[in-house]
Motif scaffolding. Structure first.
Motif, PDB file in Angstrom:
ATOM      1  N   ARG A  92       0.841  -1.194   0.000  1.00  0.00           N
ATOM      2  CA  ARG A  92       0.000   0.000   0.000  1.00  0.00           C
ATOM      3  C   ARG A  92       0.875   1.243   0.000  1.00  0.00           C
ATOM      4  O   ARG A  92       1.943   1.248   0.616  1.00  0.00           O
ATOM      5  CB  ARG A  92      -0.939   0.006   1.204  1.00  0.00           C
ATOM      6  CG  ARG A  92      -2.003  -1.075   1.150  1.00  0.00           C
ATOM      7  CD  ARG A  92      -3.048  -0.903   2.219  1.00  0.00           C
ATOM      8  NE  ARG A  92      -4.146  -1.836   2.060  1.00  0.00           N
ATOM      9  CZ  ARG A  92      -5.247  -1.835   2.803  1.00  0.00           C
ATOM     10  NH1 ARG A  92      -5.376  -0.926   3.772  1.00  0.00           N
ATOM     11  NH2 ARG A  92      -6.205  -2.705   2.605  1.00  0.00           N
ATOM     12  N   PHE A 111      -4.527  13.653  -0.975  1.00  0.00           N
ATOM     13  CA  PHE A 111      -5.232  12.432  -1.398  1.00  0.00           C
ATOM     14  C   PHE A 111      -6.437  12.780  -2.267  1.00  0.00           C
ATOM     15  O   PHE A 111      -6.682  12.132  -3.293  1.00  0.00           O
ATOM     16  CB  PHE A 111      -5.664  11.639  -0.165  1.00  0.00           C
ATOM     17  CG  PHE A 111      -6.546  10.463  -0.478  1.00  0.00           C
ATOM     18  CD1 PHE A 111      -6.001   9.299  -1.004  1.00  0.00           C
ATOM     19  CD2 PHE A 111      -7.918  10.531  -0.250  1.00  0.00           C
ATOM     20  CE1 PHE A 111      -6.812   8.209  -1.299  1.00  0.00           C
ATOM     21  CE2 PHE A 111      -8.733   9.447  -0.544  1.00  0.00           C
ATOM     22  CZ  PHE A 111      -8.181   8.289  -1.071  1.00  0.00           C
ATOM     23  N   LEU A 112      -7.200  13.799  -1.882  1.00  0.00           N
ATOM     24  CA  LEU A 112      -8.362  14.206  -2.670  1.00  0.00           C
ATOM     25  C   LEU A 112      -7.946  14.756  -4.030  1.00  0.00           C
ATOM     26  O   LEU A 112      -8.680  14.592  -5.020  1.00  0.00           O
ATOM     27  CB  LEU A 112      -9.174  15.254  -1.899  1.00  0.00           C
ATOM     28  CG  LEU A 112      -9.858  14.771  -0.610  1.00  0.00           C
ATOM     29  CD1 LEU A 112     -10.538  15.931   0.102  1.00  0.00           C
ATOM     30  CD2 LEU A 112     -10.856  13.660  -0.906  1.00  0.00           C
ATOM     31  N   GLU A 113      -6.789  15.383  -4.107  1.00  0.00           N
ATOM     32  CA  GLU A 113      -6.287  15.851  -5.396  1.00  0.00           C
ATOM     33  C   GLU A 113      -5.962  14.672  -6.309  1.00  0.00           C
ATOM     34  O   GLU A 113      -6.269  14.696  -7.512  1.00  0.00           O
ATOM     35  CB  GLU A 113      -5.048  16.717  -5.191  1.00  0.00           C
ATOM     36  CG  GLU A 113      -5.329  18.072  -4.570  1.00  0.00           C
ATOM     37  CD  GLU A 113      -4.053  18.845  -4.312  1.00  0.00           C
ATOM     38  OE1 GLU A 113      -2.964  18.324  -4.636  1.00  0.00           O
ATOM     39  OE2 GLU A 113      -4.125  19.969  -3.782  1.00  0.00           O
ATOM     40  N   ASP A 114      -5.340  13.642  -5.742  1.00  0.00           N
ATOM     41  CA  ASP A 114      -5.007  12.467  -6.547  1.00  0.00           C
ATOM     42  C   ASP A 114      -6.266  11.754  -7.031  1.00  0.00           C
ATOM     43  O   ASP A 114      -6.274  11.168  -8.132  1.00  0.00           O
ATOM     44  CB  ASP A 114      -4.139  11.504  -5.735  1.00  0.00           C
ATOM     45  CG  ASP A 114      -2.769  12.097  -5.413  1.00  0.00           C
ATOM     46  OD1 ASP A 114      -2.336  13.003  -6.147  1.00  0.00           O
ATOM     47  OD2 ASP A 114      -2.150  11.658  -4.426  1.00  0.00           O
ATOM     48  N   GLN A 115      -7.316  11.774  -6.213  1.00  0.00           N
ATOM     49  CA  GLN A 115      -8.584  11.143  -6.600  1.00  0.00           C
ATOM     50  C   GLN A 115      -9.453  12.054  -7.457  1.00  0.00           C
ATOM     51  O   GLN A 115     -10.586  11.681  -7.813  1.00  0.00           O
ATOM     52  CB  GLN A 115      -9.356  10.732  -5.338  1.00  0.00           C
ATOM     53  CG  GLN A 115      -8.625   9.743  -4.444  1.00  0.00           C
ATOM     54  CD  GLN A 115      -8.361   8.427  -5.137  1.00  0.00           C
ATOM     55  OE1 GLN A 115      -9.212   7.917  -5.857  1.00  0.00           O
ATOM     56  NE2 GLN A 115      -7.175   7.872  -4.925  1.00  0.00           N
ATOM     57  N   GLU A 116      -8.930  13.266  -7.770  1.00  0.00           N
ATOM     58  CA  GLU A 116      -9.629  14.263  -8.588  1.00  0.00           C
ATOM     59  C   GLU A 116     -10.943  14.709  -7.953  1.00  0.00           C
ATOM     60  O   GLU A 116     -11.890  15.107  -8.645  1.00  0.00           O
ATOM     61  CB  GLU A 116      -9.882  13.724  -9.992  1.00  0.00           C
ATOM     62  CG  GLU A 116      -8.590  13.427 -10.757  1.00  0.00           C
ATOM     63  CD  GLU A 116      -8.859  12.951 -12.166  1.00  0.00           C
ATOM     64  OE1 GLU A 116     -10.049  12.742 -12.510  1.00  0.00           O
ATOM     65  OE2 GLU A 116      -7.892  12.789 -12.929  1.00  0.00           O
ATOM     66  N   ALA A 117     -11.012  14.631  -6.617  1.00  0.00           N
ATOM     67  CA  ALA A 117     -12.173  15.159  -5.900  1.00  0.00           C
ATOM     68  C   ALA A 117     -12.038  16.652  -5.675  1.00  0.00           C
ATOM     69  O   ALA A 117     -13.033  17.332  -5.435  1.00  0.00           O
ATOM     70  CB  ALA A 117     -12.340  14.432  -4.564  1.00  0.00           C
TER      71      ALA A 117
END
Length: 199
Positions: A145, A166-172
């Motif tokens: 992981r 993390f939200l940037e990587d998930q495009e959120a």
């Protein structure tokens, strides 16, 4: 006085063998502690000392460290460094760690942490670092992981900024070309959004 790796392991074993309370010991770092052979003037070749250190670390992990940790409520965290392999062949890895393979073999959990950048605001000096943490080995959970973390020099890990990454990587969360983020229709710095999440 100079402390070799064998003396340090003996001190750790003697310190925790009679403890009944939960104990955490952090060894920082394995690369900074030399073997007893390297202190001996009779050992002229550095490669000989390195081989002796690797064998000694394996022997002490098996006979002392694991035996003591198995019977106590103690966790040992060993911090090591990543070195570049200079004279390597085509099949060898480009990176190596001091102390041989003993720490890798006997460890229950291995984390590979690398710095990926600095936390900066405009023209101010760096306030922290961005780092990538990979679970290379895990005997108590799923391995392989990867997570991106943010650590500040003043107080350590920052959960909010790590969540934003993390939200940037998930495009959120949408990012702009100049490194800002768009949240609820407003363009702001990551640091401003981090402070807004605390309120």
């Amino acid at each position: 006085s100079d402390v070799c790796s064998s003396d340090l392991i003996e001190r750790v074993a003697e310190k925790v063998k009679d403890h009944e309370t939960p104990t955490l010991i952090v060894w920082d770092s394995l690369a900074a502690v030399a073997s007893k052979a390297s202190y001996d003037k009779k050992s002229a070749e550095e490669t000989v000392a390195m081989g002796l250190e690797a064998r000694l670390m394996s022997d002490y992990y098996r006979r002392r460290v694991l035996k003591v940790l198995r019977n106590t409520r103690c966790a040992l965290v060993v911090i090591n460094q990543i070195w570049a392999t200079l004279a390597r062949t085509y099949t060898q890895e480009a990176e190596t760690t001091p102390g041989g393979w003993a720490t890798k073999f006997y460890a229950c959990v291995r984390l590979k942490v690398k710095r990926t950048g600095y936390v900066r605001t405009e023209n101010d000096p760096p306030q922290g670092i961005y780092m990538n943490c990979e679970v290379v080995k895990n005997k108590v959970g799923p391995p392989a992981r990867v997570v991106d973390l943010v650590a500040f020099f003043r107080y350590g890990l920052d959960n909010n900024l790590s969540l934003i990454r993390f939200l940037e990587d998930q495009e959120a969360i949408e990012k702009t070309a100049n490194g800002r983020v768009i949240w609820n229709g407003k363009t702001m710095l990551r640091n401003d959004l981090r402070h807004a999440m605390n309120t």
